[in-house]
Design a protein around this motif. Sequence first.
Motif, PDB file in Angstrom:
ATOM      1  N   SER A 169     -10.446  18.348  40.867  1.00 52.96           N
ATOM      2  CA  SER A 169     -10.162  19.276  41.598  1.00 52.96           C
ATOM      3  C   SER A 169      -8.764  20.328  40.176  1.00 52.96           C
ATOM      4  O   SER A 169      -7.909  18.932  39.775  1.00 52.96           O
ATOM      5  N   ALA A 170      -9.260  20.964  40.745  1.00 57.20           N
ATOM      6  CA  ALA A 170      -7.870  21.702  39.865  1.00 57.20           C
ATOM      7  C   ALA A 170      -6.717  21.707  40.384  1.00 57.20           C
ATOM      8  O   ALA A 170      -5.397  21.731  39.387  1.00 57.20           O
ATOM      9  N   GLY A 171      -6.180  20.973  41.239  1.00 54.77           N
ATOM     10  CA  GLY A 171      -4.466  20.964  41.182  1.00 54.77           C
ATOM     11  C   GLY A 171      -4.674  19.663  41.192  1.00 54.77           C
ATOM     12  O   GLY A 171      -3.237  19.255  41.211  1.00 54.77           O
ATOM     13  N   MET A 179     -12.858  13.759  43.724  1.00 56.91           N
ATOM     14  CA  MET A 179     -13.749  13.666  42.209  1.00 56.91           C
ATOM     15  C   MET A 179     -14.311  14.129  42.219  1.00 56.91           C
ATOM     16  O   MET A 179     -15.797  14.033  43.404  1.00 56.91           O
ATOM     17  N   ILE A 180     -15.934  14.253  41.784  1.00 55.49           N
ATOM     18  CA  ILE A 180     -16.525  14.710  41.938  1.00 55.49           C
ATOM     19  C   ILE A 180     -17.551  14.887  40.836  1.00 55.49           C
ATOM     20  O   ILE A 180     -17.587  14.890  39.208  1.00 55.49           O
ATOM     21  N   LEU A 226      -4.768   6.922  42.661  1.00 54.68           N
ATOM     22  CA  LEU A 226      -5.355   8.030  42.008  1.00 54.68           C
ATOM     23  C   LEU A 226      -4.266   9.129  42.522  1.00 54.68           C
ATOM     24  O   LEU A 226      -3.704   9.614  41.985  1.00 54.68           O
ATOM     25  N   GLY A 227      -4.163   8.913  43.344  1.00 56.10           N
ATOM     26  CA  GLY A 227      -3.383  10.006  44.568  1.00 56.10           C
ATOM     27  C   GLY A 227      -4.469  10.979  44.445  1.00 56.10           C
ATOM     28  O   GLY A 227      -3.170  12.524  44.140  1.00 56.10           O
ATOM     29  N   LEU A 228      -5.357  11.526  43.880  1.00 52.92           N
ATOM     30  CA  LEU A 228      -6.636  12.394  43.931  1.00 52.92           C
ATOM     31  C   LEU A 228      -6.620  13.440  45.427  1.00 52.92           C
ATOM     32  O   LEU A 228      -6.816  12.707  46.287  1.00 52.92           O
ATOM     33  N   THR A 229      -7.349  14.984  45.029  1.00 51.26           N
ATOM     34  CA  THR A 229      -7.475  15.068  46.194  1.00 51.26           C
ATOM     35  C   THR A 229      -8.776  14.713  46.766  1.00 51.26           C
ATOM     36  O   THR A 229      -9.798  14.089  45.810  1.00 51.26           O
ATOM     37  N   ALA A 230      -8.858  14.243  48.222  1.00 53.16           N
ATOM     38  CA  ALA A 230      -9.693  13.550  48.648  1.00 53.16           C
ATOM     39  C   ALA A 230     -11.072  14.628  48.903  1.00 53.16           C
ATOM     40  O   ALA A 230     -11.138  15.247  49.395  1.00 53.16           O
TER      41      ALA A 230
END
Length: 510
Positions: free
Chosen positions: A97-99, A1-2, A177-181
């Motif tokens: 992230s898009a994924g 997340m940015i 939340l299990g998002l892209t690091a």
Amino acid sequence: MIAKISRGWRVAGLVHYLMGPGRFNEHINQHVVASWDGAPELHQPELIGDGNFDVEELATDLADPAVAAGIPQTEPIRLDGGKAPRGPVWHCSLRNSAGDRVLIDAEWAEIATDLMDRTGIAPRDDLGACRWVAIRHTDSHVHIAAVLVRQDNGRRVHPYKDYPKAREVCRDAEARLGLTATAPVDRTAAKPATRAEMEKAVRRGLDETSREWLCRAARIAAVQARDPEQFFRRLFDLGVRVRPRARHAGQLAGYSVAAPGDETAEGLPVWYSGRALSPDLSLPQLLKRWASAPPPGPPIAPAPGERSQVGRAELEAAAGDALAALEQATSTVAAGEDDEVPGIAHAAGDMFTAVGAVTQHGGHGQMVPRDAADLFDRASRTPMVGQPDRLSPVAAALRTAAWRLVAVRSLSGRTGQDSAGAQLVLALAALVAEIAAYRERQGCVVQASSARRSAQILRASRGAGRASGAADGRLGRGDGPGRRPVSTPRPAPTVVHPRPGDQDDRGRKR
């Protein structure tokens, strides 16, 4: 997340944009997901037809504390061309992230509330804190708009280290939340261009912002110069407006630069300090850079009968020194001498500029694309430090070799020198690849990825530059930043050398 943070003055304009269709109709299903009072449904603007929302009430609610305190809602006029104070409107966009999976509104609301709490803009359970809303209009991101004025006493709020704290919120949300690091804060990222700067560049038909152009010009001048006077003169040769800044005793304290044609609404230049371009371009850091390595010795004089100002012997010696310095630096990094790598990485940035300059002229196009240098720029800086305070002998030799190389002006198009240019590009690519591996061992994901991609571009361009026959992209006196339509390629700038009889920025003959 940015997270991306900006400041402004008109909350009504920001809310109107966030709840509107967007510049390219990219805003869909715009709605408020969180608010300062925990009741976002009460602040959802009414749809009035054709996809438009009536945002007047929401904007008024947000601005009320500022209006009551008499805080201006428009930017003051800068009569002296100085820097205006920061506006009371705080804007942060949060993007996944898009994924990543699509977060529900409640998850975004929790992230926004956590961000307001940690930045001190609206601490939890502080009923008199600043007013804010979070607006979502796509699956992947939300925008937070806040007015930095307390409701209870009308005092301005100045968030302390809001960007590092936003980074912490993002990383905690990724883990929870299990998002892209993404990477932690390391203070190596250059300050990005603002939305206003990007929109201004588009209006002017330019392919980059003034900030980006000025940063590249300053890096070129920094490699050519050995002291502030030379640095300012080289900037002038590149078409940059320069304003040195002195202390009361006349001692030089810093400098500001402006791009030609970039003016405020009042017709005044838009000035950027060196530090605003990049921390290692501030005057104190430049002085440390110039003192970090010995200057190159006097050049070898041209042989009798050679008409060029730089003879073949000096060309071959400068290219040979640069190649040897690159190979020594590469073997040092590959051997795991980690104490020496920070200095080598920063000095490699100077070598990037030098190799790009001397391999760009002629009919072979550019061997060092601007994208490669831009990518490596971040990888050259040490996390939490930026520019290293000390250079090892290997790093100092690399910087000295870069200074000597840039002084020969060009290798491309000179008989017998094209292969030397290609060898330098491949040697530079090898060093950058080793630095990428070092950054990966450090756990610096972004820097490692940037350096790796830079090395790939260098290897690919070594052949593409020969075949392309691309036109020489010269950044010269009087040229504005990116003086090309947005749709055309952006060639890397060329170092401009002063010619006898040229005038400096004080009108004196050189």
